[in-house]
Structure formats: structure tokens, C-alpha cells
Design an enzyme around this catalytic site. Structure first.
Site, PDB file in Angstrom:
ATOM      1  N   ASP A 175       0.861  -1.168   0.000  1.00 50.05           N
ATOM      2  CA  ASP A 175       0.000   0.000   0.000  1.00 50.05           C
ATOM      3  C   ASP A 175       0.913   1.238   0.000  1.00 50.05           C
ATOM      4  O   ASP A 175       2.116   1.128   0.229  1.00 50.05           O
ATOM      5  CB  ASP A 175      -0.903  -0.039   1.235  1.00 50.05           C
ATOM      6  CG  ASP A 175      -1.973   1.034   1.218  1.00 50.05           C
ATOM      7  OD1 ASP A 175      -2.342   1.491   0.120  1.00 50.05           O
ATOM      8  OD2 ASP A 175      -2.447   1.416   2.302  1.00 50.05           O
ATOM      9  N   ASP A 180      -0.119   5.174   0.962  1.00 52.54           N
ATOM     10  CA  ASP A 180      -0.317   6.140   2.041  1.00 52.54           C
ATOM     11  C   ASP A 180      -0.355   5.438   3.395  1.00 52.54           C
ATOM     12  O   ASP A 180      -1.129   4.511   3.611  1.00 52.54           O
ATOM     13  CB  ASP A 180      -1.629   6.900   1.834  1.00 52.54           C
ATOM     14  CG  ASP A 180      -1.603   7.767   0.592  1.00 52.54           C
ATOM     15  OD1 ASP A 180      -0.939   8.812   0.613  1.00 52.54           O
ATOM     16  OD2 ASP A 180      -2.242   7.379  -0.409  1.00 52.54           O
TER      17      ASP A 180
END
Length: 208
Positions: A69, A71
Site C-alpha cells: 500500500d 499512504d
């Protein structure tokens, strides 16, 4: 194959991975919760994983690729996301909210930021219009404070040294993902970037 944090969806992701013959991801880290697997997705900040696991380099042995991922995992973007949302409040004469409130929802993107700023969610009549305003604000400030977490450089160097390809899968729109990855030299070896608008389904959908 992607994985998800601890929720009702995680079981279906794990079943889907097993059905396709993928190694079921292992649980790592804490906080927002994270899975980091054979060809998996890390949601816990990589700095936490790298600093707490002395065997982190060995975790990747036998893996073909690793997907992260973005953020809250590879990059700390909470300040810029929060400022973009909070500007919408102050532009309307509302009191600003503490950054800590936005930080807690940084991984949820526009949905999370607008939820904190105005208490709205997708499906609300004003959501789409406010989301575009948020995107405009974010475009103007997305490089101001966003940076890779401290240990990310060492982690990526370890992956590169093993010849292990790695990439990013995020629900962030490509118009933000791609410039952000280009702007941070540490991500120069990123082999693939999947964004929320570049595949038929956003994360947590089990389709590959």
C-alpha cells in the site's frame, strides 16, 4: 493477489489467495493492522515492520514479488492530505480540525478526509462535488510534506539487492500516485503501480 487488514473481508481475501495457489500472507505489525505476504500488501507503516523484525530481510525469501500500500505504509502523506481537507473547512469559515484526526484516516484517502472534515461519506448528495474540491486542494499541496518513512530506503535496497520486484497497489487515483512515485527517488525501482482508477475493482476486491 492482494490482502487486507483484519476485517470481515480478510477471510475472503485469504480464501481467494489459497484457491489460486498463492501463499497465504502472514500477519505483521500493529496499529492500523497489516498483512505482508508472498505477493502481498503491507498496510502497516514499513518503518514499523522493518524496525521491529530482525528477520525482515529473510521474510521475503522464496517470494516472487511484494506489493505495498502507499499512504501510511511507504509514505507519510497525512499532513498534505489533512491540509487539503482542512482548507475546505477554513474556506467556509469553520474551525480547523487537529491534524491528528486526519492522520488517523490518511489511508482512506478522500473518503477518510471528507469524513473527518464534514462527517460525510460516499452516497451523500454533496460528496462527489466536495471530493473534487478536495482533489484540487490536494493537487496544490501533495508534495509539500509527503515523504517516505525513514526505513523505507533500507527496505527497498534490501529488496533490490535480492532481485525481488516490488510495486504499489493503492486506491489513490493514478493522477496522484504516479507523480508522487516519480517525485521520490527512493521509489525509482518500483516495477508496477496499480491505482484505484486503473483496475476494474478497487482494493479489497479479490479479483487479481
Amino acid at each position: 493477489p492482494l490482502t487486507t487488514r483484519d476485517s470481515s473481508a480478510s477471510a475472503s481475501w485469504r480464501r481467494a489467495a489459497a484457491a489460486r495457489g498463492w501463499k497465504v500472507p502472514i500477519r505483521t505489525g500493529s496499529g492500523t493492522g497489516g498483512w505482508l505476504g508472498a505477493i502481498g500488501l503491507a498496510r502497516t507503516p514499513v518503518s514499523t515492520i522493518w524496525s521491529q523484525r530482525s528477520d525482515c530481510p529473510q521474510m521475503f525469501e522464496g517470494n516472487r514479488a511484494v506489493l505495498f500500500d502507499l499512504d501510511g505504509t511507504l509514505v507519510d502523506s497525512a499532513t498534505d492530505l489533512g491540509r487539503a481537507a482542512d482548507k475546505m473547512r477554513t474556506d467556509r469559515g469553520l474551525e480547523p480540525r487537529p491534524l491528528a484526526q486526519y492522520r488517523a484516516m490518511a489511508g482512506a484517502g478522500a473518503r477518510g478526509m471528507l469524513g473527518i472534515a464534514f462527517g460525510i461519506a460516499p452516497g451523500d448528495p454533496d460528496f462527489d462535488l466536495l471530493r473534487e474540491e478536495f482533489f484540487s486542494n490536494y493537487t496544490a499541496c501533495m508534495f509539500d510534506h509527503t515523504a517516505a518513512f525513514d526505513e523505507v530506503t533500507d527496505l527497498i535496497a534490501a529488496l533490490d539487492a535480492r532481485g525481488l520486484r516490488w510495486g504499489v497497489v493503492t486506491n489513490k487515483a493514478a493522477r496522484f500516485t504516479e507523480p508522487l512515485l516519480r517525485a521520490l527517488p527512493v521509489f525509482a525501482s518500483c516495477a508496477v503501480a496499480g491505482s484505484g482508477d486503473t483496475t476494474p475493482h478497487a482494493k479489497r476486491h479479490p479479483a487479481p
